[in-house]
Design a protein around this motif. Structure first.
Motif, PDB file in Angstrom:
ATOM      1  N   THR A  31       0.846  -1.193   0.000  1.00  0.00           N
ATOM      2  CA  THR A  31       0.000   0.000   0.000  1.00  0.00           C
ATOM      3  C   THR A  31       0.880   1.241   0.000  1.00  0.00           C
ATOM      4  OG1 THR A  31      -0.102   0.075   2.418  1.00  0.00           O
ATOM      5  CG2 THR A  31      -1.833  -1.159   1.285  1.00  0.00           C
ATOM      6  N   GLY A  32       0.388   2.335  -0.578  1.00  0.00           N
ATOM      7  CA  GLY A  32       1.144   3.580  -0.590  1.00  0.00           C
ATOM      8  C   GLY A  32       1.111   4.246   0.773  1.00  0.00           C
ATOM      9  N   TYR A  33       2.006   5.203   0.961  1.00  0.00           N
ATOM     10  CA  TYR A  33       2.055   5.921   2.234  1.00  0.00           C
ATOM     11  C   TYR A  33       2.581   7.333   1.994  1.00  0.00           C
ATOM     12  CZ  TYR A  33       3.508   7.454   6.874  1.00  0.00           C
ATOM     13  OH  TYR A  33       3.663   8.176   8.028  1.00  0.00           O
ATOM     14  N   ARG A  34       1.950   8.308   2.619  1.00  0.00           N
ATOM     15  CA  ARG A  34       2.386   9.699   2.572  1.00  0.00           C
ATOM     16  C   ARG A  34       2.506  10.214   3.999  1.00  0.00           C
ATOM     17  NH1 ARG A  34       4.375  14.279  -0.369  1.00  0.00           N
ATOM     18  NH2 ARG A  34       3.964  16.016   1.023  1.00  0.00           N
ATOM     19  N   ASP A  35       3.681  10.738   4.350  1.00  0.00           N
ATOM     20  CA  ASP A  35       3.912  11.282   5.680  1.00  0.00           C
ATOM     21  C   ASP A  35       3.326  12.692   5.741  1.00  0.00           C
ATOM     22  OD1 ASP A  35       4.799  12.095   8.129  1.00  0.00           O
ATOM     23  OD2 ASP A  35       6.910  11.597   7.795  1.00  0.00           O
ATOM     24  N   GLY A  36       2.360  12.897   6.632  1.00  0.00           N
ATOM     25  CA  GLY A  36       1.722  14.201   6.744  1.00  0.00           C
ATOM     26  C   GLY A  36       2.679  15.302   7.163  1.00  0.00           C
ATOM     27  N   ALA A  37       3.813  14.919   7.764  1.00  0.00           N
ATOM     28  CA  ALA A  37       4.787  15.925   8.203  1.00  0.00           C
ATOM     29  C   ALA A  37       5.717  16.375   7.083  1.00  0.00           C
ATOM     30  CB  ALA A  37       5.608  15.370   9.370  1.00  0.00           C
ATOM     31  N   ALA A 247      19.480  21.416   7.647  1.00  0.00           N
ATOM     32  CA  ALA A 247      18.766  22.491   8.333  1.00  0.00           C
ATOM     33  C   ALA A 247      18.165  23.484   7.336  1.00  0.00           C
ATOM     34  CB  ALA A 247      19.721  23.216   9.279  1.00  0.00           C
ATOM     35  N   ARG A 248      18.865  23.707   6.204  1.00  0.00           N
ATOM     36  CA  ARG A 248      18.378  24.668   5.208  1.00  0.00           C
ATOM     37  C   ARG A 248      17.229  24.114   4.377  1.00  0.00           C
ATOM     38  NH1 ARG A 248      23.921  26.719   4.789  1.00  0.00           N
ATOM     39  NH2 ARG A 248      24.505  24.878   3.583  1.00  0.00           N
ATOM     40  N   ASP A 249      17.138  22.791   4.286  1.00  0.00           N
ATOM     41  CA  ASP A 249      16.126  22.173   3.417  1.00  0.00           C
ATOM     42  C   ASP A 249      15.151  21.350   4.264  1.00  0.00           C
ATOM     43  OD1 ASP A 249      14.628  20.967   1.483  1.00  0.00           O
ATOM     44  OD2 ASP A 249      16.294  19.987   0.446  1.00  0.00           O
ATOM     45  N   PRO A 250      14.045  21.954   4.690  1.00  0.00           N
ATOM     46  CA  PRO A 250      13.093  21.212   5.545  1.00  0.00           C
ATOM     47  C   PRO A 250      12.406  20.064   4.829  1.00  0.00           C
ATOM     48  CG  PRO A 250      12.175  23.335   4.891  1.00  0.00           C
ATOM     49  CD  PRO A 250      13.603  23.335   4.442  1.00  0.00           C
ATOM     50  N   ALA A 310      11.922   7.389  10.948  1.00  0.00           N
ATOM     51  CA  ALA A 310      11.139   6.521  11.832  1.00  0.00           C
ATOM     52  C   ALA A 310       9.707   6.368  11.341  1.00  0.00           C
ATOM     53  CB  ALA A 310      11.163   7.081  13.251  1.00  0.00           C
ATOM     54  N   SER A 311       9.150   7.425  10.773  1.00  0.00           N
ATOM     55  CA  SER A 311       7.739   7.385  10.376  1.00  0.00           C
ATOM     56  C   SER A 311       7.491   6.537   9.144  1.00  0.00           C
ATOM     57  CB  SER A 311       7.228   8.802  10.122  1.00  0.00           C
ATOM     58  OG  SER A 311       7.787   9.330   8.929  1.00  0.00           O
ATOM     59  N   CYS A 312       8.513   6.391   8.266  1.00  0.00           N
ATOM     60  CA  CYS A 312       8.214   5.761   6.972  1.00  0.00           C
ATOM     61  C   CYS A 312       9.235   4.765   6.455  1.00  0.00           C
ATOM     62  CB  CYS A 312       8.029   6.853   5.903  1.00  0.00           C
ATOM     63  SG  CYS A 312       9.505   7.845   5.611  1.00  0.00           S
ATOM     64  N   ALA A 313      10.312   4.496   7.185  1.00  0.00           N
ATOM     65  CA  ALA A 313      11.369   3.643   6.629  1.00  0.00           C
ATOM     66  C   ALA A 313      11.580   2.347   7.400  1.00  0.00           C
ATOM     67  CB  ALA A 313      12.685   4.427   6.551  1.00  0.00           C
ATOM     68  N   GLY A 314      10.623   1.951   8.221  1.00  0.00           N
ATOM     69  CA  GLY A 314      10.733   0.663   8.894  1.00  0.00           C
ATOM     70  C   GLY A 314      10.601  -0.472   7.894  1.00  0.00           C
ATOM     71  N   LEU A 315      11.630  -1.300   7.786  1.00  0.00           N
ATOM     72  CA  LEU A 315      11.669  -2.322   6.737  1.00  0.00           C
ATOM     73  C   LEU A 315      10.858  -3.562   7.108  1.00  0.00           C
ATOM     74  CD1 LEU A 315      15.400  -2.245   5.582  1.00  0.00           C
ATOM     75  CD2 LEU A 315      13.427  -1.179   4.502  1.00  0.00           C
ATOM     76  N   PRO A 316       9.988  -3.998   6.203  1.00  0.00           N
ATOM     77  CA  PRO A 316       9.263  -5.253   6.433  1.00  0.00           C
ATOM     78  C   PRO A 316      10.118  -6.445   6.021  1.00  0.00           C
ATOM     79  CG  PRO A 316       8.603  -4.333   4.332  1.00  0.00           C
ATOM     80  CD  PRO A 316       9.609  -3.361   4.923  1.00  0.00           C
ATOM     81  N   ARG A 317       9.681  -7.608   6.381  1.00  0.00           N
ATOM     82  CA  ARG A 317      10.286  -8.829   5.832  1.00  0.00           C
ATOM     83  C   ARG A 317       9.753  -9.035   4.414  1.00  0.00           C
ATOM     84  NH1 ARG A 317      14.391 -11.944   8.477  1.00  0.00           N
ATOM     85  NH2 ARG A 317      14.555 -11.013  10.550  1.00  0.00           N
ATOM     86  N   LEU A 318      10.527  -9.726   3.597  1.00  0.00           N
ATOM     87  CA  LEU A 318      10.207  -9.842   2.177  1.00  0.00           C
ATOM     88  C   LEU A 318       9.874 -11.290   1.824  1.00  0.00           C
ATOM     89  CD1 LEU A 318      10.176  -8.075  -0.401  1.00  0.00           C
ATOM     90  CD2 LEU A 318      12.534  -8.797  -0.808  1.00  0.00           C
ATOM     91  N   ASP A 319       8.744 -11.471   1.158  1.00  0.00           N
ATOM     92  CA  ASP A 319       8.364 -12.795   0.668  1.00  0.00           C
ATOM     93  C   ASP A 319       8.776 -12.921  -0.798  1.00  0.00           C
ATOM     94  OD1 ASP A 319       7.237 -13.486   3.081  1.00  0.00           O
ATOM     95  OD2 ASP A 319       5.223 -12.842   2.509  1.00  0.00           O
ATOM     96  N   ARG A 340      11.281   8.663  -0.021  1.00  0.00           N
ATOM     97  CA  ARG A 340      10.752   9.420  -1.169  1.00  0.00           C
ATOM     98  C   ARG A 340       9.272   9.129  -1.373  1.00  0.00           C
ATOM     99  NH1 ARG A 340       8.876  12.394  -3.457  1.00  0.00           N
ATOM    100  NH2 ARG A 340       9.249  13.418  -5.447  1.00  0.00           N
ATOM    101  N   ARG A 341       8.860   7.890  -1.139  1.00  0.00           N
ATOM    102  CA  ARG A 341       7.445   7.510  -1.261  1.00  0.00           C
ATOM    103  C   ARG A 341       6.590   8.305  -0.298  1.00  0.00           C
ATOM    104  NH1 ARG A 341       4.730   1.670   0.366  1.00  0.00           N
ATOM    105  NH2 ARG A 341       5.327   2.363   2.450  1.00  0.00           N
ATOM    106  N   ALA A 342       7.136   8.591   0.878  1.00  0.00           N
ATOM    107  CA  ALA A 342       6.381   9.301   1.906  1.00  0.00           C
ATOM    108  C   ALA A 342       6.366  10.805   1.687  1.00  0.00           C
ATOM    109  CB  ALA A 342       6.973   8.991   3.279  1.00  0.00           C
TER     110      ALA A 342
END
Length: 632
Positions: A31-37, A247-250, A310-319, A340-342
């Motif tokens: 599923t896709g994911y977008r980080d609101g932050a 710091a310059r690029d939020p 932490a919000s978007c890069a937790g790696l799942p196990r791969l089947d 980048r997906r987030a």
């Protein structure tokens, strides 16, 4: 010299700060994911033009090559075999052409004046420097750490830095040495310099799990984490420059530096170091130009926004079709893709100088590391269809896999070229069976063989010449490369040595792909950066396949059924064993050889490298002194 107790009296609890947990959920690739932050990305408006300037020449020249070979092969009709051969040629050539066009874009970029943004004010950042270690040489790891911390302490900046040695060491002797090294370093550094050490009782999920453990338990206290490898070394100004960029690029979730190689003493190590310095700069600049905010991550010497990671890069196990719940091995590419997906930017800034890493010392050490990377990169083919990935992320994943799949393609082309031999009346199949195969062999005259060889080597060497021009125009002075005469000698030597080793590496990468395909699991052991010591029997066994292939090619050439133009490749493969043993030749043994293939890191070593070497020696002496007391 600091005399250490035989067993450190520092308690494990005192070596780490209070925990500051941070939620680190595992991501779902379906599923896709977008980080609101994540703020809205504002990419460079010229990026589409740079991508066009990079990919269009590669596509156009590959198309022209396909047309030429189709016209050549199509006399009397185009067979399935010939169509497959043309497809192989097109596949291999496209990636070479893409490399040439990327270097050309980089050359153009390096020639242009660079706009500086150092005047832009930056907010103070609280940054953790993370150094994962697994059975590494303790004095090297802690010596590098000391040099980086002391340079940061002397520098002028508004940021706060804390360094963590995150050990996954399984060897108890090395673990005890790590404790002594930590005690030595802690007693040397002022109290205001923050340094911590943690060793996991179990190395669950290897480096991925090591970093995940830190993020989940301590990540909440830090704005960013600068991830290093055990052999990484970064100058204070380079660390501050990456922090300032963040710091310059939020919108930046990750900013990758371009690590230079240092510390090489052997022939093979120096070839890699020289190549990385002289040719890598233009390639890196070209890559940075067209990837913009859609860059990649190489697993180290990069700064990452901790909360974003932490919000978007937790790696799942791969089947996969071979295994269920497999650990993602080459995690860095995937983590960059998830960021980048987030909605976070992933940038590459090769203009930040002072970022370093070490290099395998011998051909065998390089191949052993390459086999692990091959296994991880080919695993990415199972992730290409994941939901939400940016198209450029998919290209990075595919490109990483193709870097290894090209070797079997080149080997297949070599096999076909050898089978074709001198054409319809003199080829390997006819020689052994007396029958002409049902293949319309192209006419392989001396002119066509020479044209193919010149064209192939010309395209392979073009990035080297372009990179050298770019670096001499905007990089180190000739004095830092040993002078004009020394540079020309080193440049020529690197080309000759690289041409000699390229066929061997082609066969070894083909073997690596085959091992991965049949499900062989590589051992992810520490890198032998000082070079392994291998017996003649071991080297003979390791290079048996390429030696046999080389001898067969030479026999075919001698019999007149294989074209003489394959002799350079045949010689390289047939002499794989002596060439492999030669790769570990220590150039630093003598004054004249120590200059060969030298870079600025050799002739005019920066302070951070000299500082790290001194600290390595000091900590090693302290540990060995403690070992001597223990023996008494």
């Amino acid at each position: 010299m600091v005399r250490l107790n035989v067993r450190s009296t520092i308690s494990p609890a005192s070596m780490m700060p209070p925990e500051q947990p941070l939620a680190f959920p595992v991501q779902d690739l379906s599923t896709g994911y977008r980080d609101g932050a994540a703020p809205e990305l504002s990419g460079n408006p010229s990026t589409p033009l740079w991508r066009l300037a990079t990919f269009l020449p590669a596509v156009a020249t590959t198309g022209g090559l396909i047309a030429a070979f189709t016209d050549w092969f199509a006399m009397g009709g185009l067979s399935i075999f010939e169509a497959m051969l043309i497809a192989l040629i097109a596949c291999t050539f496209f990636w070479i052409s893409l490399s040439v066009s990327t270097v050309t874009v980089g050359l153009f970029t390096m020639m242009r004046p660079r706009r500086s943004n150092t005047h832009t004010a930056t907010s103070p950042q609280n940054v953790a420097l993370l150094v994962p270690a697994y059975n590494e040489v303790p004095w090297d790891v802690f010596g590098n750490a000391c040099a980086m911390l002391e340079q940061l302490d002397r520098g002028t900046h508004r940021h706060k830095y804390t360094l963590f040695i995150l050990s996954d060491t399984r060897d108890e002797t090395i673990a005890e040495q790590e404790l002594r090294a930590f005690a030595s370093l802690r007693s040397r550094l002022p109290d205001h310099i923050a340094l911590h050490y943690r060793r996991r009782s179990e190395n669950t999920d290897r480096k991925v799990g090591n970093l995940a453990d830190w993020v989940a338990r301590w990540g909440g206290g830090y704005d960013a984490m600068l991830v290093l490898d055990a052999d990484s070394l970064m100058s204070g100004p380079a660390i501050v420059a990456l922090t300032d960029e963040m710091a310059r690029d939020p919108s930046a979730g990750l900013i990758q530096s371009f690590p230079q190689l240092f510390g090489a003493e052997t022939l093979f190590g120096r070839v890699q170091q020289f190549s990385n310095t002289i040719y890598g700069a233009a390639l890196a600049e070209g890559l940075a130009r067209w990837v913009d905010h859609d860059g990649n991550y190489w697993g180290h010497n990069a700064i990452i926004r901790t909360a974003a990671f932490a919000s978007c890069a937790g790696l799942p196990r791969l089947d996969t079709f071979r295994s269920k719940g497999a650990l993602i091995l080459s995690h860095d590419f995937v983590e960059a893709g998830l960021l980048r997906r987030a909605g976070w930017g992933v940038r590459f800034v090769p203009q930040v100088k002072g970022s370093y890493e070490e290099v395998p010392a011998t051909l065998i050490d390089y191949v052993l590391r390459d086999r692990r990377w091959c296994q991880g990169n080919l695993q990415h083919l199972n992730i290409l269809g994941s939901k939400g990935f940016h198209p450029v992320t998919r290209f990075h994943l595919f490109h990483g896999a193709m870097g290894y799949l090209l070797s079997p393609a080149w080997f297949a082309l070599l096999t076909v070229w050898a089978l074709i031999g001198k054409g319809e009346e003199a080829n390997v199949i006819r020689y052994f069976t007396g029958e002409n195969p049902q293949v319309a062999w192209p006419e392989m005259s001396h002119v066509s063989n020479l044209a193919i060889l010149v064209f192939m080597y010309g395209m392979l060497l073009a990035p080297k010449f372009l990179g050298a021009v770019a670096l001499l125009r905007s990089g180190p002075s000739l004095r830092d490369l040993g002078g004009a005469g020394q540079f020309i000698l080193s440049f020529t030597t690197e080309i000759v040595v690289s041409v000699l080793y390229a066929p061997i590496l082609m066969v070894q990468q083909t073997i690596a792909v085959a091992r991965t395909w049949i499900g062989y699991t590589e051992t992810w052991s520490p890198q032998a950066r000082q070079g392994g010591q291998y017996s003649m029997a071991t080297v003979l066994k390791f290079h048996a396949i390429e030696t046999a292939v080389g001898l067969l090619l030479m026999a075919g050439i001698f019999e007149g059924i294989i074209t003489l133009w394959l002799l350079p490749i045949a010689v390289s493969l047939a002499f794989a064993v002596p060439l492999s043993m030669l790769s570990g030749l220590k150039l630093t043994r003598f004054k004249w050889t120590a200059r060969q293939l030298g870079t600025a890191e050799v002739f005019n070593a920066p302070d951070i490298i000299l500082h790290a070497k001194r600290e390595r020696s000091r900590i090693r002496a302290a540990i060995e002194d403690a070992d001597g007391v223990a023996a008494e």
